[in-house]
Design an enzyme around this catalytic site. Structure first.
Site, PDB file in Angstrom:
ATOM      1  N   GLY A 124      53.642  40.382  28.528  1.00 32.50           N
ATOM      2  CA  GLY A 124      52.675  39.348  28.164  1.00 32.50           C
ATOM      3  C   GLY A 124      52.905  38.027  28.857  1.00 32.50           C
ATOM      4  N   ASN A 129      43.411  30.953  27.544  1.00 32.91           N
ATOM      5  CA  ASN A 129      43.049  29.785  28.363  1.00 32.91           C
ATOM      6  C   ASN A 129      43.887  29.615  29.616  1.00 32.91           C
ATOM      7  OD1 ASN A 129      40.980  28.915  26.608  1.00 32.91           O
ATOM      8  ND2 ASN A 129      42.553  28.170  25.205  1.00 32.91           N
ATOM      9  N   ARG A 268      25.823  67.998  50.681  1.00 31.22           N
ATOM     10  CA  ARG A 268      24.464  67.568  50.314  1.00 31.22           C
ATOM     11  C   ARG A 268      23.522  67.656  51.519  1.00 31.22           C
ATOM     12  NH1 ARG A 268      20.758  66.892  46.293  1.00 31.22           N
ATOM     13  NH2 ARG A 268      19.450  65.057  46.680  1.00 31.22           N
ATOM     14  N   GLY A 339      24.049  58.882  46.308  1.00 28.76           N
ATOM     15  CA  GLY A 339      22.676  58.634  45.857  1.00 28.76           C
ATOM     16  C   GLY A 339      22.604  58.591  44.334  1.00 28.76           C
ATOM     17  N   GLU A 363      46.869  41.023  37.758  1.00 31.17           N
ATOM     18  CA  GLU A 363      48.103  40.577  38.435  1.00 31.17           C
ATOM     19  C   GLU A 363      47.798  39.602  39.574  1.00 31.17           C
ATOM     20  OE1 GLU A 363      51.279  43.341  38.817  1.00 31.17           O
ATOM     21  OE2 GLU A 363      50.427  44.626  37.277  1.00 31.17           O
ATOM     22  N   SER A 366      41.929  37.874  43.678  1.00 29.40           N
ATOM     23  CA  SER A 366      41.923  37.789  45.156  1.00 29.40           C
ATOM     24  C   SER A 366      42.074  36.342  45.605  1.00 29.40           C
ATOM     25  CB  SER A 366      40.620  38.369  45.715  1.00 29.40           C
ATOM     26  OG  SER A 366      40.624  39.761  45.539  1.00 29.40           O
TER      27      SER A 366
END
Ligand SMILES: Cc1cc2nc3c(=O)[nH]c(=O)nc-3n(C[C@H](O)[C@H](O)[C@H](O)COP(=O)(O)OP(=O)(O)OC[C@H]3O[C@@H](n4cnc5c(N)ncnc54)[C@H](O)[C@@H]3O)c2cc1C
Length: 380
Positions: A124, A129, A268, A339, A363, A366
């Site tokens: 943790g 906030n 496909r 699709g 973690e 970016s």
């Protein structure tokens, strides 16, 4: 540097593929739908030695290095990214913190239980906030004789409810001062320690994410890790390794989405031919394959440095940043290649698409990785 899988990595990959086919794939969409964290699967993964990968054998772990660790997290994520996330968090955050910063007594007490998954670990740092700005935490630990009293909450904690033990970072000094955070080990069942709200997430739904609540939670000073005030530095070190985990998780998602797309593009048929004959699809596959290779090289660069004990803050941030961004791109393209079928739960790419987004957030986002990389470059 040799980029071939070693014999050990090949054996690990094949063991995980077998385990995943039998024990994860058949049930993973139910876990995903219902947000079930399958504790039994983690106990089984513990029996296979995958929950204490980096823990030395003397503490009941597998004693492997970061190359094998990357293989383990990415091969699990190829099957189910939620399980991959939980394995990564357990190994590198809670277990990793105790491994690197616990004293001998703490290591002997906790590592054998964590390495075998007898106990599940949580870690943790984040609060409601304070996410990126983790140093500005509000959860406090106040000294009371030989004890500490914890008050406050931690949010977004992987295994916050099912975890048997948590490493908790709490403020022990004034806000916005140096060395004001300390790390503590808190066991489930300690009076005043409970799990709060469970998050209902977009993806990674079989990986449990909950709040931790501390209400006058009294713990002994023996549960403190390292020096008072050293917690933030410890957490940043833990995250250096943790970023390799999330990079490996991203790699596994990218590979899983790519493998499914390659197969689908050949199977496909439209306009009387496989859709892979269309350059628009073939070029997507080419880009996916290239991005995966680049991500893998960045990850192994960071893993190699970590194995050698060299500082790799920039390299692990680069690996995490690149791998997580391309895993989102690749899983998005994978849905496009499938699709309409890609938009259903009948094909795996829908889940990869949802799961992938966590990788650019957890973690360190970016944006924070870019901050870490640029700071490193500019201070060299
Ligand atoms: C599924 C899941 C599991 C998690 N597990 C854990 C766990 O086990 N333990 C734990 O401690 N935490 C955990 N987290 C928390 C995670 O690490 C944080 O969500 C993450 O660090 C981002 O913090 P935040 O969500 O508060 O976002 P914020 O910090 O509020 O960021 C919001 C946005 O602002 C941007 N931003 C913030 N600061 C800057 C800056 N200085 N420059 C540029 N952009 C900036 C961010 O990049 C982001 O785009 C988990 C999160 C999730 C979603």
């Amino acid at each position: 540097m040799n980029f071939e899988y070693s014999e050990a990595q090949k054996q690990i990959a094949s063991m995980i593929a077998d385990f995943g086919a039998k024990n994860i794939r058949p049930k993973m969409m139910d876990w995903d739908e219902e947000q079930i964290f399958p504790v039994d699967v983690f106990k089984q993964l513990g029996e296979l030695g995958l929950m204490g990968v980096l823990v030395p054998e003397e503490y009941g772990g597998s004693g492997l290095g970061y190359f094998e660790y990357v293989t383990i997290v990415s091969e699990i994520a190829k099957v189910c990214s939620s399980i991959g996330l939980s394995v990564a968090a357990h190994n590198s955050l809670c277990t990793g913190h105790i491994l690197y910063f616990g004293n001998e007594e703490q290591k002997k007490k906790y590592l054998p239980k964590l390495a075998t998954a007898e106990w599940i670990g949580a870690w943790g740092l984040t609060e409601a906030n304070t996410g990126s700005d983790a140093g500005n935490m509000r959860c406090i630990a106040t000294r009371d004789g030989d004890d500490w009293i914890l008050n406050g909450t931690k949010n977004w904690i992987t295994h916050g409810k099912s975890g048997d033990v948590a490493v908790v970072l709490a403020r022990t000094g004034e806000p916005r001062t140096k060395s004001n955070v300390t790390a503590f080990i808190v066991e489930k069942g300690t009076p005043g320690f409970s799990a709060g709200k469970k998050e209902n997430k977009l993806g990674m739904r079989a990986s449990e994410t909950t709040e931790l609540v501390f209400d006058n939670c009294r713990i002994s000073d023996a549960q403190r890790m390292g020096e008072v005030g050293d917690g933030f530095r410890q957490a940043m070190k833990v995250l250096d390794g943790g970023r390799i985990s999330i990079a490996a998780l991203s790699l596994g998602i990218a590979k899983g989405a790519y493998d499914a797309s390659l197969k689908y593009a050949k199977d496909r048929h439209q306009f009387d031919q496989p859709i892979s004959n269309f350059q628009a699809i073939a070029f997507k596959l080419a880009d996916m394959s290239k991005k995966i290779d680049v991500a893998e090289m960045l990850i192994y660069q960071a893993a190699d440095m970590k194995n050698r004990g060299v500082k790799m803050t920039k390299e692990s941030a680069m690996a995490k940043y690149y791998a997580s961004e391309i895993c989102v791109e690749i899983s998005t393209d994978a849905v496009q290649i499938h699709g309409g079928y890609g938009y259903t739960k009948d094909f795996p790419v829908e889940k990869f698409y949802r799961d992938s987004k966590l990788c650019t957030i957890g973690e360190g986002t970016s944006e924070i990785q870019k901050l870490v990389i640029s700071r490193d470059i500019l201070t060299q």
